[in-house]
Design an enzyme around this catalytic site. Structure first.
Site, mmCIF file in Angstrom:
data_model
loop_
_atom_site.group_PDB
_atom_site.id
_atom_site.type_symbol
_atom_site.label_atom_id
_atom_site.label_comp_id
_atom_site.label_asym_id
_atom_site.label_seq_id
_atom_site.Cartn_x
_atom_site.Cartn_y
_atom_site.Cartn_z
ATOM 1 N N LYS A 199 1.040 -1.184 0.076
ATOM 2 C CA LYS A 199 0.006 -0.136 0.004
ATOM 3 C C LYS A 199 0.788 1.153 -0.152
ATOM 4 C CE LYS A 199 -3.480 2.573 2.206
ATOM 5 N NZ LYS A 199 -4.699 2.249 3.600
ATOM 6 N N ARG A 209 -10.286 11.067 1.789
ATOM 7 C CA ARG A 209 -10.245 11.534 3.123
ATOM 8 C C ARG A 209 -11.567 12.588 3.108
ATOM 9 N NH1 ARG A 209 -4.216 11.688 3.013
ATOM 10 N NH2 ARG A 209 -3.850 9.629 2.670
ATOM 11 N N LYS A 251 -2.300 -1.384 -3.686
ATOM 12 C CA LYS A 251 -3.148 -0.381 -3.766
ATOM 13 C C LYS A 251 -2.108 0.886 -3.844
ATOM 14 C CE LYS A 251 -6.389 1.704 -0.588
ATOM 15 N NZ LYS A 251 -6.912 1.717 0.703
#
Ligand code: PBG
Length: 328
Positions: A199, A209, A251
């Site tokens: 990640k 966010r 990711k």
């Protein structure tokens, strides 16, 4: 008669021929829909930077998850958004049985049983008042080992609530082993761990966010990986394999397709890749302006992620892609 000896265009001459020779085939069951469920709202809230994606109420989540299952998706991944006043330094509301994420997991498990795979984000950032994925030391650094204790508690609470899969996304060292031990000690031997193996600290998480109302100041570069690095992901993979990961994930997906390929070449476990919020938002924004065909761009991007080696793809467009695949 002279001409090219090889005529690759023969195999592209019509849709039937192209279908026959296609090297990558997607099935709706490979798709996983990430979903947001928020506490303290009485109607779904549109996320401004992710057209078509909402923060759900418990009720709208249940309806949308049922719809996704009808569309044929293979699973759902849940993120909880607590009330701002419930956040604290250790993200304690995350592990509470009456916390929004655990209530949502219970609701979906009782609605859907084993009809789909119910996954939970096992991380603290949605629940901490500082927005980091872990707890902090006195000097404000993210404390790896103290965070593992919180993850153990969180994972066990999610398994108790009904998650089939826990997805530790915080990139703490040792998180898979810690969670495996904690689950086993509580008898959750079948609870599956989808390890966020590679990640990266990415600008493409921007819209997420907003989606979770993140409180983060600063960045996550002391725990998420540097986008410059490739071999580091091979080391992360080895660690996760040794620690007992059941599935591994890369990711973001699109700017890390080389990593997806590397990971797929180095393990026989199922490999997932996450088409993150910023990837979705880019395509949605360009689509809204008429600059690209959003549906076609999403379908192509998902296909590319599969071609790179992912057998499981998380995408916010999962139900629509699944419906188009079922029609094809
Ligand atoms: C951390 C987490 C994040 C995402 C999934 N899990 C945010 C982050 O690492 O900052 C991002 C997903 C997306 O951008 O779609 N709990």
């Amino acid at each position: 008669m002279t001409g090219p000896v090889n005529r690759p265009r023969r195999l592209r001459q019509n849709p039937a021929m192209r279908r026959l020779v296609a090297e990558t085939r997607l099935h709706p069951s490979q798709l996983v829909l990430p979903m947001f469920v928020a506490d303290g709202i009485d109607a779904p809230q549109q996320i401004g930077s992710m057209p078509g994606v909402v923060q759900h109420t418990l009720d709208s989540l249940r309806a949308a998850a049922a719809d996704a299952v009808t569309a044929g998706v293979g699973g759902v991944m849940l993120f909880g958004v607590p009330k701002p006043e419930d956040k604290d330094a250790t993200g304690s509301v995350g592990a509470r049985p009456d916390g929004i994420l655990n209530r949502a997991l219970s609701a979906l498990r009782s609605d859907l049983g084993d009809d789909t795979v119910i996954m939970a984000d096992t991380c603290l950032d949605e629940f901490t008042d500082h927005g980091h994925c872990g707890v902090l030391t006195g000097s404000g650094a993210v404390d790896n080992d103290a965070t593992l204790r919180r993850y153990e508690e969180l994972a066990v609470s999610q398994a108790s609530a009904g998650a089939h899969v826990v997805g530790p996304s915080g990139m703490m060292d040792g998180q898979v082993a810690a969670i495996r031990d904690a689950l086993d000690a509580e008898g959750f031997i079948d609870t599956t761990i989808l390890a966020y193996t590679a990640k990266y600290a990415s600008a493409f998480y921007g819209p997420f966010r907003e989606a979770v109302g993140s409180s983060l100041q600063g960045d996550r570069r002391t725990y998420q990986q540097d986008p410059a690095n490739r071999l580091e992901s091979a080391r992360e993979l080895l660690a996760d394999l040794e620690e007992g990961a059941d599935m591994v994930m890369v990711k973001p997906a699109m700017s890390f397709l080389d990593i997806v390929r590397d990971v797929a070449d180095r393990t026989d476990l199922p490999v997932a890749a996450y088409q993150v919020s910023g990837e979705y938002a880019m395509m949605a924004a360009a689509g809204e302006r008429g600059w690209i065909d959003f549906d076609a761009a999403i379908d192509e991007s998902v296909l590319s992620i599969a071609r790179a080696g992912a057998s499981i793809i998380l995408t916010y467009a999962a139900p629509d892609v699944a419906r188009r695949l079922a029609r094809a």
